[in-house]
Structure formats: structure tokens, C-alpha cells
Design a protein around this motif. Structure first.
Motif: not given
Length: 272
Positions: A13, A16, A20, A23, A32-33, A36-37, A56, A58, A62
Motif C-alpha cells: 500500500d 503504490e 492511487t 481511488r 484494491d491491488n 485488481r490482480l 498494474m 506496480l 510488490t
């Protein structure tokens, strides 16, 4: 959640935060990551660290930590040959718990009974999860010598009629992503042992409109599989008729293919 896992999510978190800004307020970035993944599996059979990092936005570290956490909880699993990740058993089971309550299983029940009655053989409803087929419903034949129910069974997709008819809906690129290695594990001597051989089987399936299993997944079972499609024409399941190999000769295959194709077409029409 363990302290280590919490630290991983907190670090992800933190790393990243700068990406974001769009968001909604109150959204937990690390969660959320993760979500999404997982949604990447909607468009990809398998995912890789570099791909996820790029798509993404990232860092690779991560992504690796997120995938390691998901792997620990069996939401994803890593292919030993390609090192890519595919949906794990827990993620699949969650999806299947929803699928079992959706229309296709209840909708197909009458078709299964009809197909059993017309063929006097055991019939199944199957779905595909990656390189495996999962049998989600079955109606057994009343003959003394018969194939038993396969509800809950997972078998290699490339060695089953259900699996081959669903794999036939994939593009060549999708098939290669699903089977990155040329060599395939063959459960019996009759099963395709290479990706090239599998492509030959799938070409035949597309020409015929149905798939055949000649003792490929089990030494004493023959089967015919036909795809069930949704309103968009996407293959969502397979209807399969099975018999002991002693009855599953070419005449049986031809007659069973006609009946199974007709019943599957009627079922497909009810999904639209």
C-alpha cells in the motif's frame, strides 16, 4: 492474518500511494491491488510477474509479494515449468460455489436426465478450470455395467472429451499460454502427449463439432463431449456421454454424438 502478511500488505500500500490518486476515499490500497490482480484472470489463463507489474503499474517486488501471499492461501498456484501463475484451488472453489447456484447447473439438469434416458449411459456436465476439467453434475445409467458419477472429479482437460471440446474454443495463442511446454502429461498411452498432438485433436473437434475420448483419461472409458455456449457464443461448459470402453466402439461414438449434439444444442438455446 499474520503479522508478516499485514506487513506485506502495508508495504504494498505504501509503495503504490503515488499511483492511487483516483481511488475513492476510504479504499484500502493493498486490498484494491489484490482484487485488481485477481481480475487479470478474466482475460488471461496465466499471469506473470513482469506482466502484472506492467499492466498494474506496480513494482516487481510488490507483485511478487502479493502473488506469494495469494499462493500461500491457494488463491493462485505457480506452474513449475513456466513459473507463471494460474488460479489456485481456493479461488476456483469459491467460483464454483457460485456456479453451482447459477442457472447452468439447474438449467442443465433436465437435459442430463433426457440424455441419460436416450443413450442409456451415464452423462455429465463439466466446466474447465485452466488445464483441468471439473465435473459439476452427473446422472448415472441404470445399466449394470456403467460409468459411475464423476461429480467433483478433476481430470486433465487434454485427455477428456469435455476438456477437448472446451479447449477447441481457444485461439492458438491462448492454447500456447495454457500449455507453455510442448510435453504433456499423458494419464494413459492413448492420450495426446504433446501440444502438437493436442492441436491435431482440437482441429478434428472443430471439424466434427464434438470431441471423443477413446480411453485417454481412463483405460476403460469412452466418451463424447459437446460444448454448451452462452448468449454471446462463448463456451461455458460441456455435456458428456460416457460408456465402458467395451461398448464405446465407432458405431456407438457416431450414434451418441448425434444425440449428445442435439441435446446440447437444445440446452444452449435455453441459455440465451
Amino acid at each position: 492474518m499474520s503479522t508478516e502478511e499485514a506487513d506485506i500488505l502495508e508495504e504494498a500500500d505504501h509503495q503504490e500511494k503515488d499511483t492511487t490518486a483516483d481511488r475513492p476515499a476510504g479504499l484500502i490500497g493493498a486490498v484494491d491491488n489484490v482484487l485488481r490482480l485477481l481480475r487479470l484472470f478474466e482475460d488471461h489463463e496465466m499471469i506473470r510477474v513482469n506482466q502484472v507489474s506492467r499492466d498494474m503499474g506496480l513494482s516487481r517486488s510488490t507483485v511478487h509479494r502479493l502473488l506469494s501471499t495469494l499462493s500461500y492461501h491457494e488463491f493462485v498456484e505457480q506452474d513449475t515449468h513456466s513459473r507463471a501463475y494460474r488460479p489456485g484451488p481456493v479461488l476456483v472453489d469459491i467460483g464454483l460455489s457460485v456456479v453451482r447456484n447459477m442457472d447452468i447447473r439447474s438449467l442443465a439438469r433436465g437435459s442430463l436426465v433426457q440424455l441419460r434416458d436416450e443413450t442409456d449411459e451415464t452423462v455429465h456436465l463439466a466446466t474447465r478450470r485452466g488445464t483441468e476439467v471439473l465435473y459439476i453434475d452427473s446422472v448415472e445409467s441404470e445399466q449394470t455395467v456403467r460409468v459411475s458419477s464423476r461429480i467433483g472429479w478433476c481430470l486433465p482437460a487434454h485427455a477428456t472429451a469435455a476438456g477437448k471440446v472446451m479447449l477447441a474454443a481457444l485461439s492458438d495463442e491462448q492454447l500456447t499460454a495454457l500449455y507453455p511446454s510442448e510435453r504433456l502429461d499423458a494419464p494413459t498411452a492413448r492420450a495426446p502427449a504433446t501440444r502438437t498432438a493436442l492441436r491435431g485433436h482440437l482441429h478434428t473437434v472443430r471439424e466434427r463439432g464434438y470431441a471423443v475420448n477413446h480411453a485417454e483419461s481412463e483405460d476403460d472409458v469412452s466418451a463424447v463431449g459437446v460444448a454448451i455456449r452462452d448468449q454471446h457464443g462463448q463456451t461455458i461448459a460441456a455435456l458428456v456421454t460416457t460408456a465402458p470402453k467395451s461398448r464405446g466402439d465407432e458405431a456407438w461414438i457416431a450414434a451418441t454424438a448425434r444425440v449428445t449434439t442435439r441435446v446440447a444444442a437444445e440446452l444452449t438455446s435455453r441459455t440465451k
